[in-house]
Write a protein that holds these residues in place. Structure first.
Motif, PDB file in Angstrom:
ATOM      1  N   ALA A   1       1.786  18.290   0.017  1.00 24.72           N
ATOM      2  CA  ALA A   1       1.285  17.733   1.268  1.00 24.72           C
ATOM      3  C   ALA A   1      -0.214  17.461   1.245  1.00 24.72           C
ATOM      4  O   ALA A   1      -0.699  16.604   1.981  1.00 24.72           O
ATOM      5  N   MET A   2      -0.949  18.167   0.426  1.00 18.08           N
ATOM      6  CA  MET A   2      -2.395  18.003   0.396  1.00 18.08           C
ATOM      7  C   MET A   2      -2.855  16.955  -0.622  1.00 18.08           C
ATOM      8  O   MET A   2      -4.042  16.664  -0.711  1.00 18.08           O
ATOM      9  N   HIS A   3      -1.927  16.387  -1.358  1.00 20.44           N
ATOM     10  CA  HIS A   3      -2.315  15.360  -2.335  1.00 20.44           C
ATOM     11  C   HIS A   3      -2.972  14.193  -1.597  1.00 20.44           C
ATOM     12  O   HIS A   3      -2.499  13.783  -0.530  1.00 20.44           O
ATOM     13  N   PRO A   4      -4.057  13.640  -2.127  1.00 21.51           N
ATOM     14  CA  PRO A   4      -4.772  12.552  -1.448  1.00 21.51           C
ATOM     15  C   PRO A   4      -3.904  11.336  -1.102  1.00 21.51           C
ATOM     16  O   PRO A   4      -4.058  10.750  -0.028  1.00 21.51           O
ATOM     17  N   ALA A   5      -2.974  10.963  -1.962  1.00 15.55           N
ATOM     18  CA  ALA A   5      -2.110   9.807  -1.670  1.00 15.55           C
ATOM     19  C   ALA A   5      -1.193  10.109  -0.487  1.00 15.55           C
ATOM     20  O   ALA A   5      -0.967   9.252   0.375  1.00 15.55           O
ATOM     21  N   TYR A   6      -0.672  11.324  -0.416  1.00 18.21           N
ATOM     22  CA  TYR A   6       0.188  11.740   0.701  1.00 18.21           C
ATOM     23  C   TYR A   6      -0.613  11.741   2.000  1.00 18.21           C
ATOM     24  O   TYR A   6      -0.140  11.291   3.042  1.00 18.21           O
ATOM     25  N   GLN A   7      -1.840  12.225   1.926  1.00 15.85           N
ATOM     26  CA  GLN A   7      -2.697  12.239   3.103  1.00 15.85           C
ATOM     27  C   GLN A   7      -3.023  10.815   3.572  1.00 15.85           C
ATOM     28  O   GLN A   7      -3.097  10.547   4.770  1.00 15.85           O
ATOM     29  N   ARG A   8      -3.182   9.891   2.654  1.00 20.82           N
ATOM     30  CA  ARG A   8      -3.415   8.491   3.040  1.00 20.82           C
ATOM     31  C   ARG A   8      -2.172   7.888   3.688  1.00 20.82           C
ATOM     32  O   ARG A   8      -2.283   7.067   4.605  1.00 20.82           O
ATOM     33  N   ILE A   9      -0.995   8.283   3.244  1.00 18.35           N
ATOM     34  CA  ILE A   9       0.241   7.829   3.886  1.00 18.35           C
ATOM     35  C   ILE A   9       0.277   8.350   5.319  1.00 18.35           C
ATOM     36  O   ILE A   9       0.583   7.596   6.251  1.00 18.35           O
ATOM     37  N   ILE A  10      -0.065   9.612   5.509  1.00 19.14           N
ATOM     38  CA  ILE A  10      -0.127  10.161   6.867  1.00 19.14           C
ATOM     39  C   ILE A  10      -1.147   9.374   7.681  1.00 19.14           C
ATOM     40  O   ILE A  10      -0.913   9.053   8.850  1.00 19.14           O
TER      41      ILE A  10
ATOM     42  N   LEU B   1       0.833  -1.196   0.000  1.00 15.79           N
ATOM     43  CA  LEU B   1       0.000   0.000   0.000  1.00 15.79           C
ATOM     44  C   LEU B   1       0.869   1.247   0.000  1.00 15.79           C
ATOM     45  O   LEU B   1       0.637   2.187  -0.770  1.00 15.79           O
ATOM     46  N   PHE B   2       1.886   1.271   0.863  1.00 13.68           N
ATOM     47  CA  PHE B   2       2.777   2.431   0.920  1.00 13.68           C
ATOM     48  C   PHE B   2       3.432   2.669  -0.441  1.00 13.68           C
ATOM     49  O   PHE B   2       3.463   3.803  -0.929  1.00 13.68           O
ATOM     50  N   ALA B   3       3.947   1.622  -1.056  1.00 18.64           N
ATOM     51  CA  ALA B   3       4.622   1.765  -2.348  1.00 18.64           C
ATOM     52  C   ALA B   3       3.671   2.313  -3.410  1.00 18.64           C
ATOM     53  O   ALA B   3       4.048   3.192  -4.204  1.00 18.64           O
ATOM     54  N   GLN B   4       2.452   1.821  -3.415  1.00 19.86           N
ATOM     55  CA  GLN B   4       1.459   2.287  -4.385  1.00 19.86           C
ATOM     56  C   GLN B   4       1.145   3.770  -4.164  1.00 19.86           C
ATOM     57  O   GLN B   4       1.141   4.562  -5.106  1.00 19.86           O
ATOM     58  N   LEU B   5       0.894   4.154  -2.915  1.00 17.85           N
ATOM     59  CA  LEU B   5       0.575   5.549  -2.602  1.00 17.85           C
ATOM     60  C   LEU B   5       1.757   6.469  -2.878  1.00 17.85           C
ATOM     61  O   LEU B   5       1.590   7.567  -3.418  1.00 17.85           O
ATOM     62  N   LYS B   6       2.965   6.018  -2.519  1.00 19.39           N
ATOM     63  CA  LYS B   6       4.174   6.816  -2.757  1.00 19.39           C
ATOM     64  C   LYS B   6       4.367   7.066  -4.255  1.00 19.39           C
ATOM     65  O   LYS B   6       4.614   8.199  -4.675  1.00 19.39           O
ATOM     66  N   ASP B   7       4.216   6.022  -5.061  1.00 13.80           N
ATOM     67  CA  ASP B   7       4.386   6.177  -6.508  1.00 13.80           C
ATOM     68  C   ASP B   7       3.342   7.131  -7.090  1.00 13.80           C
ATOM     69  O   ASP B   7       3.666   7.986  -7.918  1.00 13.80           O
TER      70      ASP B   7
END
Length: 161
Positions: free
Chosen positions: A93-102, A71-77
């Motif tokens: 920082a406000m990108h949805p994938a970055y927010q899901r990582i947080i 999941l982390f790899a997918q969101l990071k990419d």
């Protein structure tokens, strides 16, 4: 095909359920609604199900990449591709994938620090949000290499806490 189900806190030998050798249909039903003690998450790797305590090393279990790592790899990419040409820290920082990582919380930290060590990038907002700390001095702000170094030093001192 042999399926097995382990249920425990740490090693699968500590606590074992009556489902040690379950049929594929039984495993399928357990995957839909596995019995879970409070504050643990199911971890599926190959043909085994392990109940893993929060904070346990999530990077690899039994030589296989964990679901959190995938999941982390997918969101990071997704995030890095979307912000590749952005110079706005807020947009990054406000990108949805970055927010899901947080949203992954402390489970994301080993992955973020591995990324930071391999290739410094703008993980600082997520690190501050997850840890509640900021080891970066005012003189380092905006200097990617120095900020990364400060966070990596902080991680070495605090990763076992």
């Amino acid at each position: 095909m042999d399926f097995s189900f382990s249920y425990g806190y740490g090693s699968s030998d500590e606590i074992s359920s009556a489902f040690d050798y379950a049929t594929p249909s039984r495993v399928s039903s357990l995957l839909r609604s596995p019995p879970q003690p409070k504050k643990v998450a199911p971890r599926i790797t190959g043909k085994r199900i392990r109940i893993v305590s929060p904070g346990e090393n999530l990077n690899e279990i039994g030589g296989e990449i964990s679901l959190q790592a995938k999941l982390f790899a997918q969101l990071k990419d997704e995030w890095r591709e979307a912000v590749a040409y952005s110079s706005s820290p807020t947009e990054m920082a406000m990108h949805p994938a970055y927010q899901r990582i947080i949203g992954m919380g402390r489970e994301a930290l080993p992955f973020i620090f591995a990324e930071l060590k391999a290739s410094p990038f703008w993980w600082f907002w997520a690190l501050r949000a997850i840890t509640g700390h900021d080891p970066v001095d005012a003189s380092m702000k905006g200097r990617l290499e120095l900020m990364s170094k400060a966070w990596l030093q902080w991680w070495e001192l605090n990763k076992d806490q």
